[in-house]
Write an enzyme that holds these catalytic residues in place. Structure first.
Site, short mmCIF file in Angstrom:
data_model
loop_
_atom_site.label_atom_id
_atom_site.label_comp_id
_atom_site.label_asym_id
_atom_site.label_seq_id
_atom_site.Cartn_x
_atom_site.Cartn_y
_atom_site.Cartn_z
N ASP A 1 -2.83 6.64 10.62
CA ASP A 1 -2.36 5.45 11.34
C ASP A 1 -0.97 5.59 11.94
OD1 ASP A 1 -0.31 3.54 9.35
OD2 ASP A 1 -1.28 5.31 8.53
N ASP B 1 -2.25 5.40 2.81
CA ASP B 1 -1.45 4.21 3.09
C ASP B 1 -1.49 3.87 4.58
OD1 ASP B 1 -0.52 3.77 0.44
OD2 ASP B 1 0.90 5.42 0.68
N ASP C 1 -5.83 9.89 5.71
CA ASP C 1 -4.59 9.34 5.19
C ASP C 1 -4.95 8.15 4.30
OD1 ASP C 1 -1.72 8.69 5.12
OD2 ASP C 1 -2.28 7.02 6.43
#
Length: 226
Positions: free
Chosen positions: A168, A13, A11
């Site tokens: 995240d 961001d 990922d």
């Protein structure tokens, strides 16, 4: 929990770059353009990572207004998406994994051209074998991006028998589950309190993640007899 790992998807961001301020600012601007209420920072922070169509829909907007908000967000974000700095240690981690021969790809809800430009800006295009991101289509989501990344890695000759995505938030967890691959959560991003509860593993620090991935790569190599 230990995993066998042959390829790693990341990922962007909240995992590679600390983009919360830029994303939240673009949300405020888009809503302001339409004279709409602006949520508090705690709620806006939950929209760092999900597809835009979901986020504005979650705020109660639909139809032409929803499409207009997405368009206004993208216009504002385009001016600042290269501003966010990488999280400490992540760039070195990515170079180390590439140096160890681990096939790498991005799998981000960020628009694909922006993802590529951001990797160029960070000097990471030589590190990632594939830079996969979302398309403008509302049906584009984390799972579709994961599948695209794996298809492109396989076309390059990578062994995708033991993939994992590093992310995240709950959106990485849900996308991984939909795509049928394991997910490793990280402790430095924007996860809500229970957002990583269903992750296959959680690494609180970059060093923890490095050790986890390299152990998994060694495990997969041993199993394949390499």
């Amino acid at each position: 929990m230990s995993l066998s790992i042959s390829v790693v998807l990341f990922d962007v961001d909240g995992t590679i770059v600390d983009s919360a301020l830029a994303v939240m600012s673009a949300f405020r601007g888009a809503l302001s353009d339409y004279g709409l209420p602006i949520p508090d920072d705690q709620r806006l922070r939950t929209y760092v990572g999900p597809p835009l169509w979901y986020s504005f829909g979650d705020l109660g907007y639909s139809g032409e207004l929803l499409a207009g908000l997405v368009t206004r967000y993208r216009a504002r974000y385009r001016a600042h998406y290269l501003d966010p700095a990488p999280f400490p240690g992540v760039i070195d981690l990515l170079h180390d994994l590439h140096g160890a021969g681990v096939p790498l790809a991005t799998a981000t809800s960020k628009q694909a051209p922006m993802a590529l430009a951001q990797m160029e800006h960070l000097g990471l295009t030589s590190v990632f074998d594939v830079v996969a991101g979302a398309t403008p289509d509302p049906s584009s989501n984390k799972a579709t991006v994961i599948r695209e990344a794996l298809t492109r890695l396989e076309a390059l000759g990578a062994d995708i028998s033991h993939p994992v995505i590093v992310g995240d938030s709950i959106w990485d967890v849900r996308g991984a589950q939909e795509a049928g691959i394991p997910v490793v959560g990280v402790g430095w991003g924007y996860a809500t309190e229970d957002g990583l509860d269903d992750a296959d593993a959680v690494c609180e620090t970059v060093e923890d993640l490095r050790a986890f991935i390299l152990d998994g790569v060694a495990r997969a190599a041993s199993q394949s007899g390499r």
